[in-house]
Design a protein around this motif. Sequence first.
Motif, PDB file in Angstrom:
ATOM      1  N   VAL A  22       0.845  -1.197   0.000  1.00  0.00           N
ATOM      2  CA  VAL A  22       0.000   0.000   0.000  1.00  0.00           C
ATOM      3  C   VAL A  22       0.882   1.249   0.000  1.00  0.00           C
ATOM      4  N   TYR A  23       1.986   1.183   0.761  1.00  0.00           N
ATOM      5  CA  TYR A  23       2.844   2.369   0.921  1.00  0.00           C
ATOM      6  C   TYR A  23       4.221   1.895   1.396  1.00  0.00           C
ATOM      7  N   ARG A 135      -4.043   3.065  -2.137  1.00  0.00           N
ATOM      8  CA  ARG A 135      -2.927   3.756  -2.811  1.00  0.00           C
ATOM      9  C   ARG A 135      -3.424   4.956  -3.611  1.00  0.00           C
TER      10      ARG A 135
END
Length: 138
Positions: A22-23, A135
């Motif tokens: 996601v990150y 995202r």
Amino acid sequence: MTYDPNNIFAKILAGNLPCHRVYEDEHNLAFMDVMPQADGHTLVIPKRGSRNILDADPEVIGSLMAVVQKIARASQKAFAADGVMIQQFNEAAAGQTVFHLHIHVLPRMTGVPLRPHTGKMADQTVLARHAEMIRSVL
Ligand code: AMP
């Protein structure tokens, strides 16, 4: 209690196991929990090996929590959630099953209970779509 560098999240960090990312930044990684208790259930982990909050460097926790806030805000937006639950367990007696520090971020809807842990992995296509939803609003 010491940190075991062979834990499953260390393998994800090393690129030896896949995840739905996601990150990521220099110090932290966020990815989908494979057995989500709510749609959008994300885990945020530091890259530095810490067993849990009891042995982690305060600097690691500070940096981690800034990412937890970022993911909480994004998942609230992505899932139009009524609230966001943050969970974190320390040692087996407190419910910890993976011994690399991690924070759960769960979007919550009013009146919708958490799904119980069935031990079954979620559909990979669904996890990939949910990761993309978060995202896209980061
Ligand atoms: P806990 O240690 O109880 O805070 O929870 C560990 C969490 O990690 C559980 O919610 C699991 O579903 C999740 N989990 C275990 N293995 C993986 C994996 N390979 N990728 C993503 N999440 C995982």
